[in-house]
Design a protein around this motif. Sequence first.
Motif, PDB file in Angstrom:
ATOM      1  N   LEU A 202      68.895  46.967  92.932  1.00  0.00           N
ATOM      2  CA  LEU A 202      67.745  47.630  92.378  1.00  0.00           C
ATOM      3  C   LEU A 202      66.339  46.625  92.920  1.00  0.00           C
ATOM      4  O   LEU A 202      65.314  47.571  93.134  1.00  0.00           O
ATOM      5  CB  LEU A 202      67.729  47.569  90.915  1.00  0.00           C
ATOM      6  N   ALA A 203      66.375  45.504  92.887  1.00  0.00           N
ATOM      7  CA  ALA A 203      65.147  44.738  93.337  1.00  0.00           C
ATOM      8  C   ALA A 203      64.864  45.009  94.727  1.00  0.00           C
ATOM      9  O   ALA A 203      63.738  45.004  95.078  1.00  0.00           O
ATOM     10  CB  ALA A 203      65.499  43.338  93.001  1.00  0.00           C
ATOM     11  N   GLU A 204      65.881  45.043  95.660  1.00  0.00           N
ATOM     12  CA  GLU A 204      65.747  45.506  97.063  1.00  0.00           C
ATOM     13  C   GLU A 204      65.232  46.812  97.402  1.00  0.00           C
ATOM     14  O   GLU A 204      64.440  46.686  98.170  1.00  0.00           O
ATOM     15  CB  GLU A 204      67.001  45.179  97.755  1.00  0.00           C
ATOM     16  N   VAL A 205      65.517  47.592  96.524  1.00  0.00           N
ATOM     17  CA  VAL A 205      65.114  49.186  97.027  1.00  0.00           C
ATOM     18  C   VAL A 205      63.911  49.481  96.485  1.00  0.00           C
ATOM     19  O   VAL A 205      63.163  50.524  97.212  1.00  0.00           O
ATOM     20  CB  VAL A 205      66.367  50.254  96.471  1.00  0.00           C
ATOM     21  N   VAL A 206      63.176  49.053  95.541  1.00  0.00           N
ATOM     22  CA  VAL A 206      61.973  49.195  95.195  1.00  0.00           C
ATOM     23  C   VAL A 206      60.838  48.702  95.946  1.00  0.00           C
ATOM     24  O   VAL A 206      61.289  47.726  96.881  1.00  0.00           O
ATOM     25  CB  VAL A 206      61.597  48.957  93.799  1.00  0.00           C
ATOM     26  N   ARG A 207      59.521  49.270  95.947  1.00  0.00           N
ATOM     27  CA  ARG A 207      58.533  48.663  96.862  1.00  0.00           C
ATOM     28  C   ARG A 207      57.860  47.803  95.967  1.00  0.00           C
ATOM     29  O   ARG A 207      57.858  47.392  94.643  1.00  0.00           O
ATOM     30  CB  ARG A 207      57.737  49.908  97.379  1.00  0.00           C
ATOM     31  N   TYR A 208      57.008  47.035  96.863  1.00  0.00           N
ATOM     32  CA  TYR A 208      55.722  46.180  96.020  1.00  0.00           C
ATOM     33  C   TYR A 208      55.127  46.580  95.052  1.00  0.00           C
ATOM     34  O   TYR A 208      54.669  47.799  95.412  1.00  0.00           O
ATOM     35  CB  TYR A 208      55.123  45.190  96.944  1.00  0.00           C
ATOM     36  N   GLY A 209      54.836  46.262  94.010  1.00  0.00           N
ATOM     37  CA  GLY A 209      54.176  46.772  92.842  1.00  0.00           C
ATOM     38  C   GLY A 209      55.179  47.461  91.856  1.00  0.00           C
ATOM     39  O   GLY A 209      54.474  47.380  90.694  1.00  0.00           O
ATOM     40  N   ASP A 210      56.322  47.868  91.998  1.00  0.00           N
ATOM     41  CA  ASP A 210      57.089  48.626  91.154  1.00  0.00           C
ATOM     42  C   ASP A 210      57.843  47.630  90.197  1.00  0.00           C
ATOM     43  O   ASP A 210      57.763  46.341  90.540  1.00  0.00           O
ATOM     44  CB  ASP A 210      58.356  49.520  91.782  1.00  0.00           C
ATOM     45  N   ALA A 211      58.362  47.776  89.334  1.00  0.00           N
ATOM     46  CA  ALA A 211      58.856  46.871  88.275  1.00  0.00           C
ATOM     47  C   ALA A 211      60.530  47.324  87.923  1.00  0.00           C
ATOM     48  O   ALA A 211      60.779  48.536  87.663  1.00  0.00           O
ATOM     49  CB  ALA A 211      58.218  46.673  86.906  1.00  0.00           C
ATOM     50  N   VAL A 212      61.259  46.303  88.119  1.00  0.00           N
ATOM     51  CA  VAL A 212      62.685  46.465  87.847  1.00  0.00           C
ATOM     52  C   VAL A 212      63.178  45.664  86.576  1.00  0.00           C
ATOM     53  O   VAL A 212      62.680  44.352  86.741  1.00  0.00           O
ATOM     54  CB  VAL A 212      63.686  45.931  89.064  1.00  0.00           C
ATOM     55  N   SER A 213      64.023  46.210  85.710  1.00  0.00           N
ATOM     56  CA  SER A 213      64.285  45.365  84.485  1.00  0.00           C
ATOM     57  C   SER A 213      65.676  45.717  83.925  1.00  0.00           C
ATOM     58  O   SER A 213      66.248  46.904  84.300  1.00  0.00           O
ATOM     59  CB  SER A 213      63.286  45.735  83.421  1.00  0.00           C
ATOM     60  N   ARG A 214      66.086  44.752  83.371  1.00  0.00           N
ATOM     61  CA  ARG A 214      67.566  44.966  82.584  1.00  0.00           C
ATOM     62  C   ARG A 214      67.362  45.078  81.125  1.00  0.00           C
ATOM     63  O   ARG A 214      66.939  44.187  80.568  1.00  0.00           O
ATOM     64  CB  ARG A 214      68.610  44.061  83.029  1.00  0.00           C
ATOM     65  N   LEU A 215      67.370  46.110  80.394  1.00  0.00           N
ATOM     66  CA  LEU A 215      67.466  46.390  79.121  1.00  0.00           C
ATOM     67  C   LEU A 215      68.348  45.984  78.311  1.00  0.00           C
ATOM     68  O   LEU A 215      68.054  45.676  77.076  1.00  0.00           O
ATOM     69  CB  LEU A 215      66.863  47.858  78.741  1.00  0.00           C
ATOM     70  N   GLY A 216      69.669  45.658  79.023  1.00  0.00           N
ATOM     71  CA  GLY A 216      70.587  45.161  78.046  1.00  0.00           C
ATOM     72  C   GLY A 216      71.848  46.113  78.545  1.00  0.00           C
ATOM     73  O   GLY A 216      71.724  47.074  78.940  1.00  0.00           O
ATOM     74  N   GLY A 217      73.143  45.463  78.195  1.00  0.00           N
ATOM     75  CA  GLY A 217      74.226  46.060  78.554  1.00  0.00           C
ATOM     76  C   GLY A 217      74.262  46.455  79.846  1.00  0.00           C
ATOM     77  O   GLY A 217      74.077  45.838  80.974  1.00  0.00           O
ATOM     78  N   ASP A 218      74.522  47.869  80.256  1.00  0.00           N
ATOM     79  CA  ASP A 218      74.628  48.079  81.573  1.00  0.00           C
ATOM     80  C   ASP A 218      73.532  49.178  81.925  1.00  0.00           C
ATOM     81  O   ASP A 218      73.472  49.955  82.891  1.00  0.00           O
ATOM     82  CB  ASP A 218      75.960  48.840  81.823  1.00  0.00           C
ATOM     83  N   GLU A 219      72.486  49.020  81.100  1.00  0.00           N
ATOM     84  CA  GLU A 219      71.316  49.789  81.274  1.00  0.00           C
ATOM     85  C   GLU A 219      70.154  49.081  82.099  1.00  0.00           C
ATOM     86  O   GLU A 219      69.453  48.208  81.505  1.00  0.00           O
ATOM     87  CB  GLU A 219      70.633  50.281  79.780  1.00  0.00           C
ATOM     88  N   PHE A 220      69.510  49.805  83.000  1.00  0.00           N
ATOM     89  CA  PHE A 220      68.458  49.042  83.905  1.00  0.00           C
ATOM     90  C   PHE A 220      67.236  50.206  83.842  1.00  0.00           C
ATOM     91  O   PHE A 220      67.468  51.351  83.450  1.00  0.00           O
ATOM     92  CB  PHE A 220      68.697  48.833  85.502  1.00  0.00           C
ATOM     93  N   CYS A 221      66.073  49.818  84.405  1.00  0.00           N
ATOM     94  CA  CYS A 221      64.823  50.493  84.554  1.00  0.00           C
ATOM     95  C   CYS A 221      63.947  50.221  85.495  1.00  0.00           C
ATOM     96  O   CYS A 221      64.036  49.051  85.926  1.00  0.00           O
ATOM     97  CB  CYS A 221      64.164  50.970  82.929  1.00  0.00           C
ATOM     98  N   ILE A 222      63.212  51.426  86.004  1.00  0.00           N
ATOM     99  CA  ILE A 222      62.243  50.987  87.167  1.00  0.00           C
ATOM    100  C   ILE A 222      61.200  51.845  86.600  1.00  0.00           C
ATOM    101  O   ILE A 222      61.238  53.005  86.223  1.00  0.00           O
ATOM    102  CB  ILE A 222      63.032  51.598  88.402  1.00  0.00           C
ATOM    103  N   LEU A 223      60.126  50.812  86.828  1.00  0.00           N
ATOM    104  CA  LEU A 223      58.544  51.726  86.782  1.00  0.00           C
ATOM    105  C   LEU A 223      58.307  52.121  88.280  1.00  0.00           C
ATOM    106  O   LEU A 223      57.958  50.934  89.086  1.00  0.00           O
ATOM    107  CB  LEU A 223      57.664  50.738  86.318  1.00  0.00           C
ATOM    108  N   GLN A 224      58.301  53.035  88.597  1.00  0.00           N
ATOM    109  CA  GLN A 224      57.688  53.417  90.262  1.00  0.00           C
ATOM    110  C   GLN A 224      56.281  53.925  90.010  1.00  0.00           C
ATOM    111  O   GLN A 224      55.857  54.849  89.575  1.00  0.00           O
ATOM    112  CB  GLN A 224      58.481  54.568  90.674  1.00  0.00           C
ATOM    113  N   MET A 225      55.380  52.979  90.624  1.00  0.00           N
ATOM    114  CA  MET A 225      54.018  53.152  90.429  1.00  0.00           C
ATOM    115  C   MET A 225      53.365  54.034  91.516  1.00  0.00           C
ATOM    116  O   MET A 225      52.138  54.031  91.597  1.00  0.00           O
ATOM    117  CB  MET A 225      53.299  51.782  90.636  1.00  0.00           C
ATOM    118  N   LEU A 226      54.076  54.927  92.087  1.00  0.00           N
ATOM    119  CA  LEU A 226      53.773  55.693  93.245  1.00  0.00           C
ATOM    120  C   LEU A 226      52.885  56.825  92.565  1.00  0.00           C
ATOM    121  O   LEU A 226      53.353  57.510  91.352  1.00  0.00           O
ATOM    122  CB  LEU A 226      54.681  56.368  94.335  1.00  0.00           C
ATOM    123  N   ASP A 227      51.675  57.382  93.058  1.00  0.00           N
ATOM    124  CA  ASP A 227      51.175  58.455  92.447  1.00  0.00           C
ATOM    125  C   ASP A 227      51.688  59.751  92.765  1.00  0.00           C
ATOM    126  O   ASP A 227      51.575  60.910  92.201  1.00  0.00           O
ATOM    127  CB  ASP A 227      49.733  58.386  92.825  1.00  0.00           C
TER     128      ASP A 227
END
Length: 581
Positions: A202-227
């Motif tokens: 997940l960290a490799e596939v996103v672009r600079y400025g986006d945010a990847v997090s692990r919320l817990g368990g097997d749940e992740f999330c991405i903030l994609q800042m593209l307009d």
Amino acid sequence: MLGVVDTTEALQEILNAIANPVFVKDRDHRFVVVNQALCDMLGRDSAALIGRSDFDFQPREQAAVFWAVDDEVFATGQTHENEEVVTDGTGIIRVVVTRKRLVHLRGPDGDLVPFLVGVISDVTRFRDAEMRAYYLAHHDPLTGLPNRILFREKLDAAVEAACAAGSRFALLLIDLDEFKAVNDRRGHAAGDEVLRIVGEHLAEVVRYGDAVSRLGGDEFCILQMLDDQPAAGLQLGGQLLDLLSKPGAAGISIGASIGMAVFPEDAGDADLLLHRADLALYAVKRGGRHGCLRYDQTMTAAAGRDLAAPHGWALEDDLRAAIGTGQLSLAYQPLVAAEDGALRGFEALIRWRHPRRGDIPPAVFIPIAEANGMIHAIGEWVLHEACAHAMRWQWNAQLAVNISAVQLRTSGLPAIVAAALAASGLSAERLELEITETALLDGSDQVVEAFTQLKALGVRFALDDFGAGWSSLDMLRRFPFDRIKIDRSFVMSMQSETRSAAIVRTVLGLGQALSLPVTAEGVETVAQLTALRQLGCDQLQGHLIGRPKSKASAPSRQPWAATGCPDTVTPSGRRGVRRRG
């Protein structure tokens, strides 16, 4: 004894015995006295320091900071304590706290000469420990990704930035489809390895400025800042599905379900955006998993139907049948003056008692009504019913009625309100419509026109749940509200969280500056009541004041008795409680 001791040598020995670096500077920033601890820290002997200044052995940027503080102490005579960075004798940057003060010593000619005395404390290890503790508190130890706490900070920052720039961004919630089976069949060590690899992907596939997090368990999330949303978010979702479906660690293939919501089209604040991305994720799982869906309004209704499905009845159909059959009713919760507990009004709250399943919470059926259009009929009934009840009250009190975003965006709302007032005989000034920020979020001409027409009728407006969204201040600028209602989450946590208490104080100060009365919701304890009265809050609402009842009834005055407030308050007996002008 002093007569046989060289006092200068004795002073130097005493300074050398002090573990903290100590120095004395003259007005030209030159060292005139140093102790051994300072020599050790800087890696120089005293002969190399005496008569020299910071610029002789420190980087120019650091030396300039030191000189500026020195000049301030010499000019003002005020003691100064500052956290600084200094390069030690080995070239390592150290974090130090330097306390400097001015002294005057008598010179050879008898005149008083100013000198600066400095004492240094090395706090490098404490700052390192703080940074380490911050990192551990805000990152997942398994994947190294930001955790739920830091993710929320990033989400709030993204909302603020998008609001300021008028831009969009996407929130993608990612749930691994077959993760439980990996843990069950191969053990938790294999599961941990899968999570680490997923985090890396997940960290490799996103672009600079986006945010990847692990919320817990097997749940992740991405903030994609593209307009370019939702296209960019859906494209990223497709990439993730392909990536996570390929065999990874030890040939394990797990797949993923992804729910997406776009700010601000799908939601106008962080909490609602999270909720709606979660609804989209739930829709993917309900549809068989391994897919990516963006939120739409039908998902809210579907979630409500699924909530009811185990009981064998369709919530949406039952709600339609409930309209006009007596299943819907109103309860009234009192609002009182914070100063003395005097009744100021009641808020009308809708209730639904199902004939077989009992009470259905508004949080369940109102979103369904908004999604399928039933909110118009329900809202019209609430207005007519509440206005008619208010005319029969023994008090000339305010009536507060909640208006949803869907109602406000309907051109017929002003006519419906006018008809309810005319049918009941209630004066427009007694009716206050409570509206959340999301109801006004799009700022469309239709919304502005409805607001303007309702104000022209004489109806009052309250901005509900103030502070919980991203556009509170902008709403106060654009729309002439008559009252602010502080969101209950801040009130309920103000005794335990300093930030919540600060927000409450700030909102009260803002209300005073704008001459807007402020109501605090969610008051449940005497301590909250006392604090809000001391801060100058205008009105209070909550279970401590009075619970919602089918018939409007005057609240108990017991809480005010507990705080020492008299039943009858006169201008000379306000007990220090500040009244707003």
